[in-house]
Motif scaffolding. Structure first.
Motif, PDB file in Angstrom:
ATOM      1  N   ASN A 108     -12.415 -16.717 -69.504  1.00 21.51           N
ATOM      2  CA  ASN A 108     -12.920 -16.454 -70.852  1.00 21.51           C
ATOM      3  C   ASN A 108     -12.342 -17.411 -71.896  1.00 21.51           C
ATOM      4  N   GLY A 109     -11.513 -18.364 -71.459  1.00 21.13           N
ATOM      5  CA  GLY A 109     -10.960 -19.353 -72.380  1.00 21.13           C
ATOM      6  C   GLY A 109      -9.607 -19.007 -72.962  1.00 21.13           C
ATOM      7  N   ALA A 110      -9.224 -17.719 -72.908  1.00 21.31           N
ATOM      8  CA  ALA A 110      -7.902 -17.327 -73.391  1.00 21.31           C
ATOM      9  C   ALA A 110      -6.831 -17.811 -72.410  1.00 21.31           C
ATOM     10  N   ALA A 111      -5.618 -18.007 -72.913  1.00 27.44           N
ATOM     11  CA  ALA A 111      -4.539 -18.518 -72.071  1.00 27.44           C
ATOM     12  C   ALA A 111      -3.204 -18.020 -72.596  1.00 27.44           C
ATOM     13  N   VAL A 112      -2.219 -17.948 -71.685  1.00 28.38           N
ATOM     14  CA  VAL A 112      -0.875 -17.482 -72.040  1.00 28.38           C
ATOM     15  C   VAL A 112       0.160 -18.382 -71.381  1.00 28.38           C
ATOM     16  N   LEU A 113       1.119 -18.839 -72.170  1.00 25.83           N
ATOM     17  CA  LEU A 113       2.307 -19.518 -71.644  1.00 25.83           C
ATOM     18  C   LEU A 113       3.330 -18.439 -71.335  1.00 25.83           C
ATOM     19  N   VAL A 114       3.762 -18.356 -70.073  1.00 21.27           N
ATOM     20  CA  VAL A 114       4.622 -17.272 -69.595  1.00 21.27           C
ATOM     21  C   VAL A 114       6.039 -17.792 -69.373  1.00 21.27           C
ATOM     22  N   ALA A 115       7.020 -17.144 -70.024  1.00 23.63           N
ATOM     23  CA  ALA A 115       8.425 -17.532 -69.897  1.00 23.63           C
ATOM     24  C   ALA A 115       9.204 -16.422 -69.202  1.00 23.63           C
ATOM     25  N   PRO A 116       9.586 -16.608 -67.933  1.00 27.97           N
ATOM     26  CA  PRO A 116      10.399 -15.600 -67.242  1.00 27.97           C
ATOM     27  C   PRO A 116      11.765 -15.453 -67.911  1.00 27.97           C
ATOM     28  N   GLY A 117      12.446 -14.364 -67.563  1.00 22.46           N
ATOM     29  CA  GLY A 117      13.776 -14.112 -68.108  1.00 22.46           C
ATOM     30  C   GLY A 117      14.873 -14.285 -67.081  1.00 22.46           C
ATOM     31  N   GLY A 118      16.099 -14.020 -67.519  1.00 20.54           N
ATOM     32  CA  GLY A 118      17.267 -14.137 -66.661  1.00 20.54           C
ATOM     33  C   GLY A 118      18.506 -14.537 -67.449  1.00 20.54           C
ATOM     34  N   GLY A 119      18.572 -14.116 -68.699  1.00 26.26           N
ATOM     35  CA  GLY A 119      19.760 -14.365 -69.495  1.00 26.26           C
ATOM     36  C   GLY A 119      20.055 -15.826 -69.756  1.00 26.26           C
ATOM     37  N   PHE A 120      19.049 -16.696 -69.628  1.00 23.51           N
ATOM     38  CA  PHE A 120      19.196 -18.146 -69.767  1.00 23.51           C
ATOM     39  C   PHE A 120      20.161 -18.721 -68.722  1.00 23.51           C
ATOM     40  N   MET A 121      20.416 -17.939 -67.634  1.00 19.28           N
ATOM     41  CA  MET A 121      21.276 -18.423 -66.555  1.00 19.28           C
ATOM     42  C   MET A 121      20.560 -18.426 -65.212  1.00 19.28           C
ATOM     43  N   TRP A 122      19.454 -17.720 -65.119  1.00 17.70           N
ATOM     44  CA  TRP A 122      18.579 -17.793 -63.948  1.00 17.70           C
ATOM     45  C   TRP A 122      17.184 -17.410 -64.419  1.00 17.70           C
ATOM     46  N   LEU A 123      16.189 -17.589 -63.570  1.00 16.67           N
ATOM     47  CA  LEU A 123      14.816 -17.247 -63.911  1.00 16.67           C
ATOM     48  C   LEU A 123      14.227 -16.350 -62.832  1.00 16.67           C
ATOM     49  N   SER A 124      13.669 -15.234 -63.261  1.00 18.41           N
ATOM     50  CA  SER A 124      12.985 -14.325 -62.352  1.00 18.41           C
ATOM     51  C   SER A 124      11.549 -14.824 -62.173  1.00 18.41           C
ATOM     52  N   MET A 125      11.404 -15.800 -61.272  1.00 13.57           N
ATOM     53  CA  MET A 125      10.143 -16.523 -61.179  1.00 13.57           C
ATOM     54  C   MET A 125       8.998 -15.687 -60.607  1.00 13.57           C
ATOM     55  N   GLY A 126       9.302 -14.767 -59.703  1.00 12.50           N
ATOM     56  CA  GLY A 126       8.246 -13.947 -59.121  1.00 12.50           C
ATOM     57  C   GLY A 126       7.844 -12.802 -60.027  1.00 12.50           C
ATOM     58  N   ASN A 127       8.790 -11.924 -60.282  1.00 14.45           N
ATOM     59  CA  ASN A 127       8.565 -10.688 -61.035  1.00 14.45           C
ATOM     60  C   ASN A 127       8.058 -10.922 -62.447  1.00 14.45           C
ATOM     61  N   GLU A 128       8.571 -11.972 -63.107  1.00 13.19           N
ATOM     62  CA  GLU A 128       8.250 -12.204 -64.507  1.00 13.19           C
ATOM     63  C   GLU A 128       7.512 -13.528 -64.740  1.00 13.19           C
TER      64      GLU A 128
END
Length: 277
Positions: A54-74
């Motif tokens: 539909n043309g909408a889009a989202v930039l997704v930023a995972p979390g992890g306290g800026f020390m790791w990234l929860s790449m799957g879950n988030e």
């Protein structure tokens, strides 16, 4: 764990190895892949079926306290769920604060540290770390520019490109919104992030927030919501009875499990899922 394949990840060419002395490595927690010591920021596009897009889009930023990234879950799982709604998603793997190279030391020094706790009676809660987010902002802006440069190919309406982040990624979403002249999200969704009051930009986008009362980040403060409300900007908050922290798309038997359905409905009602005439 071995680093998973990321065949569609595109290097953002920000920073360099001198910013991160340790090598990128991965581990598994609660069955989810986590990355740390990111040396090369990347953007991974997840594009919906053309028949659904539909043309909408989202930039997704995972979390992890800026020390790791929860790449799957988030990250990846959220992107796939957005695709099911016809929304293009772009997962940002951004640079992090350095952590011990050895997993054992990382686990001992970082993952098993106590959560921020209240001080003695009459004292304020123990402060959380405040990071310099210049690297992360640079990564987000480079990602934004890459999406803009490829908007036609990827089917993205830049007027309907928003940003969503989880925990630390929620903090990055807010930091981008408050500080970037490059990335100007059409809508934002900081999920289980900080709730303190902020100075709202004149061009602040509509805000969607979801957090649970049993989240250690939630201390009864809704200053963020009040700030947006008093600035006359569209705002929606979902405060759930339970869900804890890091619930991603949901955990069993938690009231927070419906947040994503609410988010899609919010996007639809606000006109972000329908192309302009």
């Amino acid at each position: 764990m071995e680093a998973p394949d990321e065949p569609n990840a595109i290097p953002l060419n920000t920073g360099g190895v001198e910013d991160q002395p340790a090598s990128e490595s991965w581990f598994e927690q609660w069955g989810d892949p986590m990355a740390r010591n990111i040396t090369e920021a990347t953007l991974t596009p997840f594009l919906p079926d053309p028949d659904k897009a539909n043309g909408a889009a989202v930039l997704v930023a995972p979390g992890g306290g800026f020390m790791w990234l929860s790449m799957g879950n988030e990250g990846w799982e959220v992107a796939e769920a957005l695709n099911e709604q016809g929304i293009a998603a772009f997962v940002l793997k951004y640079r992090l604060q350095p952590t011990p190279d050895a997993l054992e030391a990382f686990d001992r020094e970082i993952m098993n540290r106590p959560r921020p706790a209240p001080g003695e009676e009459g004292e304020a809660p123990a402060p959380r770390p405040r990071w310099d987010l210049s690297n992360q902002l640079e990564d987000a802006e480079a990602a934004w520019q890459m999406i803009d440069d490829n908007a036609d190919e990827w089917g993205v309406d830049m007027d309907r490109l928003g940003m969503m982040g989880f925990s630390a990624g929620a903090g990055l979403t807010m930091h981008v919104t408050m500080n970037s002249d490059v990335a100007r999200p059409a809508f934002i969704a900081p999920i289980y992030g900080g709730m303190g009051a902020v100075e709202v930009p004149d061009d602040a986008p509509p805000l969607f927030v979801a957090i649970a009362t049993d989240d250690f980040l939630y201390e009864g403060d809704t200053g963020l919501i009040k700030s947006w409300y008093e600035a006359g900007k569209p705002v929606e908050m979902h405060l759930f009875q339970n869900g804890g922290h890091g619930f991603g798309l949901g955990n069993p038997d938690r009231t927070s499990n419906i947040w994503f359905t609410n988010y899609i409905h919010w996007l639809d009602v606000n006109g972000f899922l329908e192309a302009a005439e």
